[in-house]
Design a protein around this motif. Structure first.
Motif, PDB file in Angstrom:
ATOM      1  N   VAL A  68       1.027  -0.778  -0.291  1.00  0.00           N
ATOM      2  CA  VAL A  68      -0.066   0.132   0.429  1.00  0.00           C
ATOM      3  C   VAL A  68       1.080   1.431   0.194  1.00  0.00           C
ATOM      4  O   VAL A  68       1.544   1.287   0.932  1.00  0.00           O
ATOM      5  N   PRO A  69       0.106   1.816  -0.986  1.00  0.00           N
ATOM      6  CA  PRO A  69       1.559   3.556  -0.598  1.00  0.00           C
ATOM      7  C   PRO A  69       0.986   4.090   0.811  1.00  0.00           C
ATOM      8  O   PRO A  69       0.045   4.182   1.184  1.00  0.00           O
ATOM      9  N   GLU A  70       1.487   4.846   0.795  1.00  0.00           N
ATOM     10  CA  GLU A  70       1.953   5.469   2.484  1.00  0.00           C
ATOM     11  C   GLU A  70       0.815   6.560   2.218  1.00  0.00           C
ATOM     12  O   GLU A  70       0.177   6.763   3.477  1.00  0.00           O
ATOM     13  N   GLU A  71       0.631   7.331   1.315  1.00  0.00           N
ATOM     14  CA  GLU A  71      -0.485   7.905   1.059  1.00  0.00           C
ATOM     15  C   GLU A  71      -1.868   7.195   1.321  1.00  0.00           C
ATOM     16  O   GLU A  71      -2.424   8.543   2.337  1.00  0.00           O
ATOM     17  N   ARG A  72      -1.997   6.529   1.280  1.00  0.00           N
ATOM     18  CA  ARG A  72      -3.627   6.059   1.652  1.00  0.00           C
ATOM     19  C   ARG A  72      -3.362   5.714   2.927  1.00  0.00           C
ATOM     20  O   ARG A  72      -4.526   5.380   2.991  1.00  0.00           O
ATOM     21  N   VAL A  73      -2.679   5.173   3.816  1.00  0.00           N
ATOM     22  CA  VAL A  73      -3.174   4.711   4.691  1.00  0.00           C
ATOM     23  C   VAL A  73      -2.411   5.921   6.402  1.00  0.00           C
ATOM     24  O   VAL A  73      -2.130   5.300   7.311  1.00  0.00           O
ATOM     25  N   ARG A  74      -1.645   6.958   5.686  1.00  0.00           N
ATOM     26  CA  ARG A  74      -0.812   7.866   6.294  1.00  0.00           C
ATOM     27  C   ARG A  74      -1.903   8.442   7.376  1.00  0.00           C
ATOM     28  O   ARG A  74      -1.528   8.436   8.843  1.00  0.00           O
ATOM     29  N   SER A  75      -3.356   8.626   7.045  1.00  0.00           N
ATOM     30  CA  SER A  75      -3.802   9.404   8.065  1.00  0.00           C
ATOM     31  C   SER A  75      -4.868   7.946   9.178  1.00  0.00           C
ATOM     32  O   SER A  75      -4.215   8.029  10.456  1.00  0.00           O
ATOM     33  N   LEU A  76      -4.498   6.758   8.589  1.00  0.00           N
ATOM     34  CA  LEU A  76      -4.698   5.616   9.780  1.00  0.00           C
ATOM     35  C   LEU A  76      -3.694   5.418  10.450  1.00  0.00           C
ATOM     36  O   LEU A  76      -4.056   5.084  11.869  1.00  0.00           O
ATOM     37  N   ILE A  77      -2.469   6.358   9.859  1.00  0.00           N
ATOM     38  CA  ILE A  77      -1.438   5.364  11.231  1.00  0.00           C
ATOM     39  C   ILE A  77      -1.098   6.335  11.815  1.00  0.00           C
ATOM     40  O   ILE A  77      -1.466   6.643  13.481  1.00  0.00           O
ATOM     41  N   ASN A  78      -1.481   8.366  11.017  1.00  0.00           N
ATOM     42  CA  ASN A  78      -1.487   8.993  12.899  1.00  0.00           C
ATOM     43  C   ASN A  78      -2.968   9.161  13.466  1.00  0.00           C
ATOM     44  O   ASN A  78      -2.386   9.394  15.280  1.00  0.00           O
ATOM     45  N   GLU A  79      -3.788   8.030  12.513  1.00  0.00           N
ATOM     46  CA  GLU A  79      -5.042   8.634  13.571  1.00  0.00           C
ATOM     47  C   GLU A  79      -4.658   7.170  15.164  1.00  0.00           C
ATOM     48  O   GLU A  79      -4.860   7.720  16.014  1.00  0.00           O
ATOM     49  N   ALA A  80      -4.038   5.924  14.263  1.00  0.00           N
ATOM     50  CA  ALA A  80      -3.418   4.909  15.329  1.00  0.00           C
ATOM     51  C   ALA A  80      -2.118   5.224  16.179  1.00  0.00           C
ATOM     52  O   ALA A  80      -2.489   5.431  17.841  1.00  0.00           O
ATOM     53  N   ASN A  81      -1.903   6.080  16.364  1.00  0.00           N
ATOM     54  CA  ASN A  81      -0.437   6.498  16.704  1.00  0.00           C
ATOM     55  C   ASN A  81      -0.893   7.300  18.107  1.00  0.00           C
ATOM     56  O   ASN A  81      -0.620   7.592  18.821  1.00  0.00           O
ATOM     57  N   GLU A  82      -1.777   8.715  16.954  1.00  0.00           N
ATOM     58  CA  GLU A  82      -2.918   9.077  18.574  1.00  0.00           C
ATOM     59  C   GLU A  82      -3.126   8.662  19.289  1.00  0.00           C
ATOM     60  O   GLU A  82      -3.161   8.719  20.510  1.00  0.00           O
ATOM     61  N   LEU A  83      -4.189   7.811  19.099  1.00  0.00           N
ATOM     62  CA  LEU A  83      -4.581   6.596  20.084  1.00  0.00           C
ATOM     63  C   LEU A  83      -3.992   6.249  21.103  1.00  0.00           C
ATOM     64  O   LEU A  83      -4.203   6.026  22.373  1.00  0.00           O
ATOM     65  N   LEU A  84      -2.738   5.218  20.382  1.00  0.00           N
ATOM     66  CA  LEU A  84      -1.930   4.773  21.131  1.00  0.00           C
ATOM     67  C   LEU A  84      -0.627   5.407  22.135  1.00  0.00           C
ATOM     68  O   LEU A  84      -0.532   5.278  23.637  1.00  0.00           O
ATOM     69  N   ALA A  85      -0.522   7.198  21.393  1.00  0.00           N
ATOM     70  CA  ALA A  85      -0.439   7.767  22.404  1.00  0.00           C
ATOM     71  C   ALA A  85      -1.382   8.165  23.704  1.00  0.00           C
ATOM     72  O   ALA A  85      -0.836   8.080  25.135  1.00  0.00           O
ATOM     73  N   ILE A  86      -2.691   8.735  23.611  1.00  0.00           N
ATOM     74  CA  ILE A  86      -3.967   9.026  24.169  1.00  0.00           C
ATOM     75  C   ILE A  86      -3.599   7.675  25.464  1.00  0.00           C
ATOM     76  O   ILE A  86      -4.055   7.398  26.225  1.00  0.00           O
ATOM     77  N   PHE A  87      -3.903   5.890  24.379  1.00  0.00           N
ATOM     78  CA  PHE A  87      -4.023   4.807  26.108  1.00  0.00           C
ATOM     79  C   PHE A  87      -2.820   4.704  26.513  1.00  0.00           C
ATOM     80  O   PHE A  87      -2.950   4.526  27.960  1.00  0.00           O
ATOM     81  N   ALA A  88      -1.131   5.286  26.029  1.00  0.00           N
ATOM     82  CA  ALA A  88      -0.362   4.776  26.868  1.00  0.00           C
ATOM     83  C   ALA A  88       0.013   5.993  28.478  1.00  0.00           C
ATOM     84  O   ALA A  88       0.387   5.494  28.874  1.00  0.00           O
ATOM     85  N   ALA A  89      -0.815   7.075  27.637  1.00  0.00           N
ATOM     86  CA  ALA A  89      -0.649   7.872  28.861  1.00  0.00           C
ATOM     87  C   ALA A  89      -1.316   7.534  30.081  1.00  0.00           C
ATOM     88  O   ALA A  89      -1.796   7.518  31.688  1.00  0.00           O
ATOM     89  N   SER A  90      -2.951   7.632  29.641  1.00  0.00           N
ATOM     90  CA  SER A  90      -3.590   6.443  30.561  1.00  0.00           C
ATOM     91  C   SER A  90      -3.337   5.726  31.359  1.00  0.00           C
ATOM     92  O   SER A  90      -3.717   5.671  32.501  1.00  0.00           O
ATOM     93  N   ARG A  91      -2.515   5.017  31.008  1.00  0.00           N
ATOM     94  CA  ARG A  91      -2.109   3.711  31.318  1.00  0.00           C
ATOM     95  C   ARG A  91      -0.819   4.034  32.742  1.00  0.00           C
ATOM     96  O   ARG A  91      -0.600   3.791  33.677  1.00  0.00           O
ATOM     97  N   HIS A  92      -0.466   5.180  31.946  1.00  0.00           N
ATOM     98  CA  HIS A  92       1.355   5.945  32.830  1.00  0.00           C
ATOM     99  C   HIS A  92      -0.293   6.029  33.992  1.00  0.00           C
ATOM    100  O   HIS A  92       0.717   6.165  35.427  1.00  0.00           O
TER     101      HIS A  92
END
Length: 103
Positions: A68-92
């Motif tokens: 898959v070209p990066e442009e096609r999933v960039r927004s999904l990767i960004n959103e997944a990273n944002e959710l990961l950061a939120i969940f990791a901060a919540s766990r902390h």
């Protein structure tokens, strides 16, 4: 996203991994919301963090493998990273609360 992947075996395998880990984030977060104790909340939130991180990994692998070209999933990767950061901060934050209540 899964349905729009190329119909190759590699794309299907990686796509199924994204589908599994991504839906696991939602299911495990649902379980977090029903935790019966702070310790259970923190433990279940740890699973959510692991699954969110795995989802980012599979999305990045789709790009790195050339499926898959990066442009096609960039927004999904960004959103997944944002959710990961939120969940990791919540766990902390939750871990700090559990440690304080144990003393």
């Amino acid at each position: 996203m899964f349905r729009s992947l190329p119909k190759t075996e590699e794309a299907r395998i990686l796509g199924r991994q994204v589908l599994r880990s991504g839906t696991s984030v939602a299911a495990n977060y649902h379980a977090v919301c029903r935790a019966r104790s702070k310790a259970e909340f923190t433990a279940k939130l740890g699973v959510v963090v692991e699954e969110a991180d795995e989802t980012v990994f599979w999305l990045e692998l789709l790009v790195e493998s050339g499926i898959v070209p990066e442009e096609r999933v960039r927004s999904l990767i960004n959103e997944a990273n944002e959710l990961l950061a939120i969940f990791a901060a919540s766990r902390h934050t939750a871990r700090r609360g559990v440690k304080r209540s144990d003393h």
